[in-house]
Design a protein around this motif. Structure first.
Motif, PDB file in Angstrom:
ATOM      1  N   ASP A  96      -0.909  37.744  23.828  1.00 17.88           N
ATOM      2  CA  ASP A  96      -1.038  37.577  22.380  1.00 17.88           C
ATOM      3  C   ASP A  96      -2.069  36.516  22.025  1.00 17.88           C
ATOM      4  OD1 ASP A  96       1.029  39.417  21.915  1.00 17.88           O
ATOM      5  OD2 ASP A  96       2.549  37.848  22.129  1.00 17.88           O
ATOM      6  N   PRO A  97      -2.627  36.598  20.791  1.00 23.09           N
ATOM      7  CA  PRO A  97      -3.446  35.498  20.295  1.00 23.09           C
ATOM      8  C   PRO A  97      -2.580  34.272  19.995  1.00 23.09           C
ATOM      9  CG  PRO A  97      -3.796  37.511  19.010  1.00 23.09           C
ATOM     10  CD  PRO A  97      -2.573  37.721  19.838  1.00 23.09           C
ATOM     11  N   LEU A  98      -3.223  33.116  19.981  1.00 23.04           N
ATOM     12  CA  LEU A  98      -2.534  31.896  19.562  1.00 23.04           C
ATOM     13  C   LEU A  98      -2.103  32.046  18.104  1.00 23.04           C
ATOM     14  CD1 LEU A  98      -1.977  28.844  20.419  1.00 23.04           C
ATOM     15  CD2 LEU A  98      -4.040  28.329  19.094  1.00 23.04           C
ATOM     16  N   LYS A  99      -0.856  31.688  17.813  1.00 21.71           N
ATOM     17  CA  LYS A  99      -0.325  31.836  16.456  1.00 21.71           C
ATOM     18  C   LYS A  99       0.207  30.503  15.965  1.00 21.71           C
ATOM     19  CE  LYS A  99       3.588  34.017  15.827  1.00 21.71           C
ATOM     20  NZ  LYS A  99       4.570  35.134  15.749  1.00 21.71           N
ATOM     21  N   ILE A 100      -0.028  30.224  14.687  1.00 23.06           N
ATOM     22  CA  ILE A 100       0.479  29.015  14.041  1.00 23.06           C
ATOM     23  C   ILE A 100       1.347  29.416  12.858  1.00 23.06           C
ATOM     24  CG2 ILE A 100      -0.126  26.948  12.727  1.00 23.06           C
ATOM     25  CD1 ILE A 100      -2.592  26.638  14.409  1.00 23.06           C
ATOM     26  N   ALA A 101       2.521  28.821  12.781  1.00 23.49           N
ATOM     27  CA  ALA A 101       3.411  28.992  11.631  1.00 23.49           C
ATOM     28  C   ALA A 101       3.498  27.663  10.896  1.00 23.49           C
ATOM     29  CB  ALA A 101       4.791  29.455  12.077  1.00 23.49           C
ATOM     30  N   LEU A 102       3.380  27.695   9.564  1.00 26.49           N
ATOM     31  CA  LEU A 102       3.408  26.489   8.741  1.00 26.49           C
ATOM     32  C   LEU A 102       4.529  26.576   7.717  1.00 26.49           C
ATOM     33  CD1 LEU A 102      -0.394  26.102   7.917  1.00 26.49           C
ATOM     34  CD2 LEU A 102       0.886  24.874   9.682  1.00 26.49           C
ATOM     35  N   GLU A 103       5.184  25.442   7.484  1.00 25.89           N
ATOM     36  CA  GLU A 103       6.135  25.297   6.391  1.00 25.89           C
ATOM     37  C   GLU A 103       5.608  24.189   5.483  1.00 25.89           C
ATOM     38  OE1 GLU A 103      10.081  24.733   7.843  1.00 25.89           O
ATOM     39  OE2 GLU A 103       9.974  26.469   9.193  1.00 25.89           O
ATOM     40  N   LEU A 104       5.403  24.508   4.209  1.00 26.19           N
ATOM     41  CA  LEU A 104       4.728  23.632   3.262  1.00 26.19           C
ATOM     42  C   LEU A 104       5.657  23.296   2.097  1.00 26.19           C
ATOM     43  CD1 LEU A 104       1.476  25.796   3.006  1.00 26.19           C
ATOM     44  CD2 LEU A 104       1.911  23.966   4.656  1.00 26.19           C
ATOM     45  N   ILE A 105       5.395  22.145   1.475  1.00 29.06           N
ATOM     46  CA  ILE A 105       6.068  21.764   0.234  1.00 29.06           C
ATOM     47  C   ILE A 105       4.996  21.511  -0.816  1.00 29.06           C
ATOM     48  CG2 ILE A 105       7.619  20.114  -0.892  1.00 29.06           C
ATOM     49  CD1 ILE A 105       8.834  19.519   1.809  1.00 29.06           C
TER      50      ILE A 105
END
Length: 222
Positions: free
Chosen positions: A135-144
């Protein structure tokens, strides 16, 4: 492989917290996006009456979550806090932790339906980086965020032509030594953001950075 965005995420760095600015950079190849407004309510009862008298609005909370395949590391500045650039080509960009995170204006544009949500006063509360074989590198973000508005047009920016980082380009080092036979890696960073509310508004007035937390897990072939 051709990747096509449904969501386009663009961003710009704010000079003052919560004051929206033009969006000048694209985030990457976005796989999913979700924005939520939680309108907290206080339930008011009159004396011993069992029936609800009124719902009174309390603090407003705006959060976003998204996943994307990065095409460069520019956005990491807003996860860690600062970047230092040296050299004259090739450049060396050193991303490091800071006690105060810069805030952003983020534009989430839905390209098929031609509308955009503009989030101001955004900071990154949590990042999860996942690398796995195949798989490609994946980034998950949680923002406020502080505020959100909706627009019927979105910012037109040129998409990057570079491919996402692939699994066969990655290596894992611990204390400078290469770790062999790694099948997957998950790195999580939490900034511990604490919303500040004051009298006169249901919106947050600021986001304070509290305790940092890091975690790393590896899957290895014995």
């Amino acid at each position: 492989m051709v990747y096509r965005n449904v969501w386009q995420i663009a961003y710009g760095e704010e000079a003052s917290y919560g004051v929206a600015v033009a969006r000048t950079e694209l985030l990457g190849i976005v796989q999913s996006f979700n924005g939520e407004i939680n309108r907290n309510l206080n339930k008011i009862y009159h004396g011993n009456n069992r029936e609800l008298f009124a719902n009174i609005k309390s603090r407003k909370e705006i959060t976003c979550s998204l996943e994307y395949f990065p095409q460069n590391g520019k956005f990491l500045k807003y996860v860690f806090g600062k970047v230092t650039t040296t050299g004259t080509g090739p450049y060396t960009h050193t991303i490091s932790q800071d006690n105060t995170l810069p805030s952003l204006t983020i534009e989430a544009a839905h390209l098929q339906d031609n509308f955009a949500e503009i989030y101001a006063g955004v900071k990154v509360n949590r990042m999860t980086v996942t690398a796995a074989v195949g798989d490609p590198l994946k980034i998950a973000l949680e923002l406020i965020a502080k505020t959100v508005t909706k627009e019927t047009t979105y910012t037109s920016l040129s998409e990057a032509t570079t491919s996402p980082y692939n699994f066969d380009q990655g290596e894992v080092y611990i204390d400078g030594a290469l770790v062999a036979n790694v099948r997957s890696l998950t790195f999580t960073m939490e900034n511990g953001l604490s919303p500040v509310h004051v009298l006169g508004s249901d919106e947050i007035s600021n986001l304070l950075e509290k305790k940092l937390k890091y975690s790393v897990s590896l899957e290895l072939i014995p």
